[in-house]
Every structure is written in structure tokens, then in C-alpha cells.
Design an enzyme around this catalytic site. Structure first.
Site: not given
Length: 541
Positions: A200, A266
């Protein structure tokens, strides 16, 4: 050398809160996921990605981790995780999980200790800074959730950095002890048999050590007050720092000690910067295996946009690996997002599936996407997303794409739970339930299965290189080739039919809704075609 499993994989994202509840508490859990894994395997996908399941106060739905090496009781136990992982592997599915490394929860023991004073062993594990002379924050950086990215803590008499909620303090990756601790948490899950990580906010790990303020964003035309203050700055000092690459190389080195591990990061940026970062973060063989971009998760739906994204990555990282998705847990579902370009919801669902599965790289599918699921219209009193609650109605938030999976149209809450679901299950979503989809031989679900199967069995789809075909809007076209085999892919991104002239010999193959009659290819609105050919093929309007 055997081709790595992730090179042309289709990864199915599961949002655990909303997949299947096995306890009746209204929240999905690991045992519910295990129950539904045969369905996931039936799609033909290669891997599942789980959004956070780790111990958390759930201020940001698990993206505020308070223990990196345990399962939140909301989702089950480590034993439940092990059982889910073993079942997935038995079904031929790899498993990766979200790793939220840039920040923790403010309830994490590391932060609890860090905030006590300025001399404790973890005093420098987070980003602390003194107020300016007038008491204001150290920099002008904004949080994604509104307001300054700094929270004053009276206990230490300093500000701490939070790029997201104030309950999500940023770790100080400039401290080698922090890096070592984070690597230990990754090792814990790799030892347990996990197949990799979805990292993330991978470009947020390091901040500018000099704490320089950001300049304003460059905008064309008159400047207006943005709902999202974050977007009013050119965020060059609070993320995308060069030190990120050195850390990723350390994490990659750890993963390379295991077999068949994959890291996808990401990249939290939009537009060309996102594509540039994808290229940078996947360059060579010592960083990310691939990068997950937001470039195709916005409203843009034009041939130029899709070509620019893919071609930009090809040029920037010719040896890198992209990961493309149209929907996820943070953006409105694409069937709704692109509705103004559609003949119908079903038509845009089929077109987008055909496009996505033909792209070179790794493909991501968000739960429910294979049903043609639409965005849920939320009322204010139904919201749980703190971002939406704060900015309503300017920002609708993320709850609309996170509502529960719909399994059985005849059951309460569409079979998701026997209790009260944490987000509502509404009629327009129930209309896309799995039982209804399974009863149709030519519906969206079967189309996804067929198209994923076509992608996996056609050599041009798995290994073919992409060559672009210049056609006017609204047509997107390219040829993927391997050895002497060619597959030309043509997509009509409008609701109006288009006729093309074909020079050369080819045969329609795979899922398609076009007709090829002699030298004429007719695409209906939102139409698409895959043309198999050995020799050159030319298309013109």
C-alpha cells in the site's frame, strides 16, 4: 527458465469486510472467504489479494495497523488464516495481502512508546518535528483526509506526520531500526507461506528529511477552491523520495530468499507521474516485480488515455511489469464511472473486460466486477468512510464500491450475512447476484470466465508484445504478437456503431460481438473484436 506465475496473471481482489460473513455479525471474515474460494477459482484467476486483515482499531478499515503479525478478531485468527491459505493453494490460487508499511495506527505499541517523550528507544521511529515559531505545523503538507498532515501532540510538545488520518502516524523510514522491524514483519508472513505482498502507498515510505514545504500545483485556467486540498499542492516533498528505491531493494532481496514471491506496489499518484513512477519502481530486477497504478481508475475513457498509459510504461520501463485495473476498493466502480460512454451497463461491462484482459501485463479484478456490479448510491446516514463523512457531499467517498458481495438473490442480505450488514445491500446490487449470473449462459459472469480463459490459452495474450494501430476516436486498436502469430484487438469506446475496412486475411476468434464480412469489420456500440492472423493486417475507417 520457467516463466514466473505473475507475468500474465489475473489477480482477484477481495475486500474481506464485504465478501462473506460466516458468523452473523454483519462483517465478512476469513472463514467466509474460505467458504467462497471455489467460486473464485471457477473464474480462472491465478491469485487473490486480500485488503488488510491485521489487528487494527479500524479507523480506516484496517489500513491503520496496530499489530503487523496477527489477525484482527473481526476477521478471525491466525489458524483461520492458515486454513484459508491452505485451501487457496489446494485450489491452485496464490495469496497476497495488503501490507500497510508507510504508517501504523496510533494504537500500535511502537507509537504508544514513541509519543511518551523525546528520549525513549522508539522516540525517532515516527516523523516528529517542532512547531514553527508561531506554533504552526513544520510544513504546509496536506493530509489526504483534509487539513494539515501534522497533528500536535501535547505529550511531546511536537507535531507528528500523518499523510492520511491523524490516527495513522507515518513511520520514519530514515531510521534503520524502523526498516529492520518492517522487514521482520514481512519475513513473518513469508515464513507462513504467503505468496507475496500488495504494498500500500509504496511511494510514501520516505519524506523529505529537510522538511521543505510543497509548491502549489500548476493548474490551467482559473484557480478554484478544491474539495481535495491535497491536490492543490505539487506533492514533491512528502512522497516519491529517492530513498524509497533503496528500501524496495532491501525488501526485494528478502523476497528473493523465498520461492515464487511477488511484490506489487500501489503507486499513489495520478496521470503521467503515476506512469513514470511505475517505470522507475520496476526498473531492473531488484525492485518491485510490478507496480499497481491508479492511472486507469479515474473518469478518463478515451483511446488516447489508455494508449498513453500503456505506451508510457513501455517506453519508461521496457523490461518492467505493469499491473492494470479498472476498479478497486478506493474508487467508484467502472461500470458506473464510464456509464456515459455506454450502450448499457452490460455493454460497458463486456467491453471493459475484453479490453482489460487484452492488455500486456498483470490484470486486477475487484470482487463483483465479474458480475457487472454497479456503484451503490449511499445516503449520508449510511456512510462509514470518514473521508466521505468529512467532505459530504463534495466527495461521495468509498463506501459505494465497498458494499457486500451478493450471492443469493432469494436470501436476506443476498446471502452475505444472516445479521445486519456493515454496509447496506440494495436492490440494484442484488440484481447482479451470483445465483442469477450462474443461471445465465451468456451473462457477464460467463463472459468473464470465457475471456479469462481466452487470455490464458492464446499465446499472443500471455506473451505477445504490443504494437499500436493508429485509428481515430473512438477506436482503440493494437496487435499482440509472438513468433509468427498475431492477434489484433479492436475496441469501440463509444455507444455508436463503427465500420472499418480490413486489408489482409484474418479470422475472428475468442469473445467478440463484431462481424467480419470479407474486408469489412462492423463493431456495434461498445463493440470489440479479436482477429487472429499470420500475415500483416491493416485497418482503416
Amino acid at each position: 527458465m520457467m516463466r514466473e506465475w505473475w507475468r500474465d496473471a489475473v489477480i482477484y481482489q477481495i475486500y474481506p469486510r464485504s465478501f462473506q460473513d460466516s458468523t452473523g455479525d454483519g462483517v465478512g471474515d476469513l472463514n467466509g472467504i474460505t467458504q467462497r474460494l471455489p467460486y473464485v477459482a471457477s473464474l480462472g484467476v491465478d491469485c487473490i489479494w486480500l485488503s488488510p486483515i491485521f489487528t487494527s482499531p479500524q479507523a480506516d478499515m484496517g489500513y491503520d495497523v496496530s499489530d503487523y503479525t496477527d489477525i484482527d478478531p473481526l476477521f478471525g485468527t491466525l489458524a483461520d488464516f492458515d486454513r484459508m491459505l491452505a485451501t487457496a493453494h489446494e485450489l491452485g490460487l496464490k495469496v497476497i495481502t495488503d501490507q500497510v508499511l508507510s504508517h501504523t495506527s496510533d494504537k500500535h505499541p511502537w507509537f504508544v512508546e514513541s509519543r511518551k517523550d523525546r528520549t525513549n528507544p522508539k522516540a525517532d521511529w515516527y516523523v516528529w518535528a517542532d512547531p514553527l515559531e508561531d506554533g504552526s505545523p513544520p510544513t504546509n503538507w496536506h493530509s489526504h483526509f483534509g487539513g494539515p498532515a501534522w497533528e500536535f501532540d501535547a505529550m511531546r510538545g511536537q507535531y507528528y506526520l500523518h499523510n492520511f488520518l491523524s490516527q495513522q502516524p507515518d513511520l520514519n523510514f530514515h531510521n534503520p531500526d524502523v526498516v529492520a522491524a518492517i522487514l521482520d514483519t514481512a519475513r513473518f508472513w513469508l515464513d507462513r507461506g504467503l505468496d507475496g505482498f500488495r504494498l500500500d502507498t509504496v511511494n510514501y515510505y520516505f519524506h523529505d528529511k529537510k522538511l521543505r514545504s510543497n509548491p502549489p500545483a500548476k493548474r490551467a485556467g482559473p484557480q478554484v477552491m478544491a474539495t481535495d486540498l491535497y491536490g492543490m499542492q505539487d506533492n514533491i516533498h512528502n512522497k516519491n523520495q529517492p530513498e524509497n528505491l533503496a528500501f524496495l531493494e532491501q525488501l526485494r532481496s528478502l523476497c528473493d530468499q523465498y520461492t515464487d514471491i511477488m511484490m506489487v506496489g500501489e503507486v499513489g499518484d495520478m496521470g503521467q507521474r503515476s506512469i513514470d513512477l511505475m517505470a522507475q519502481y520496476t526498473a531492473g530486477n531488484g525492485r518491485l516485480h510490478m507496480a499497481y497504478s491508479f492511472a486507469m481508475l479515474g473518469p478518463d475513457f478515451s483511446p488516447e488515455h489508455f494508449r498513453r498509459c500503456i505506451e508510457g510504461f513501455q517506453k519508461g520501463a521496457p523490461d518492467g511489469q505493469p499491473s492494470w485495473s479498472f476498479s478497486n476498493h478506493d474508487v467508484p466502480r467502472h461500470v458506473t464511472r464510464w456509464a456515459k460512454h455506454a450502450v448499457s451497463e452490460d455493454a460497458i461491462a463486456r467491453l471493459s473486460c475484453a479490453m482489460l484482459m487484452s492488455f500486456e501485463g498483470t490484470i486486477g479484478v475487484y470482487q463483483g466486477e465479474e458480475l457487472g456490479q454497479t456503484e451503490t448510491v449511499m445516503e449520508y446516514h449510511e456512510l462509514t468512510d470518514l473521508q466521505a463523512i468529512r467532505f459530504w457531499p463534495g466527495i461521495k467517498g468509498r463506501d459505494g464500491c465497498r458494499t457486500p458481495m451478493v450471492w443469493d438473490s432469494t436470501a436476506p442480505n443476498a446471502g452475505f450475512t444472516t445479521g445486519t450488514p456493515w454496509l447496506p445491500v440494495k436492490g440494484p446490487q442484488v440484481a447482479h447476484a451470483v445465483d442469477l449470473a450462474e443461471a445465465s449462459n451468456d451473462g457477464i459472469l460467463q463472459f468473464y470466465r470465457d475471456t479469462i480463459g481466452f487470455r490464458k490459452t492464446h499465446p499472443c495474450m500471455t506473451q505477445g508484445k504490443t504494437a499500436w494501430i493508429k485509428l481515430p476516436d473512438p477506436l482503440l486498436a493494437f496487435t499482440r504478437s509472438v513468433d509468427d502469430r498475431h492477434l489484433t484487438c479492436v475496441f469501440n469506446l463509444s455507444a455508436e456503431p463503427v465500420v472499418l475496412h480490413v486489408a489482409g486475411s484474418g479470422t475472428l476468434t475468442g469473445p467478440q460481438n463484431a462481424t467480419l464480412d470479407a474486408d469489412t469489420l462492423t463493431l456495434p456500440g461498445n463493440g470489440f473484436a479479436f482477429i487472429d492472423h499470420a500475415d500483416k493486417l491493416k485497418l482503416k475507417v
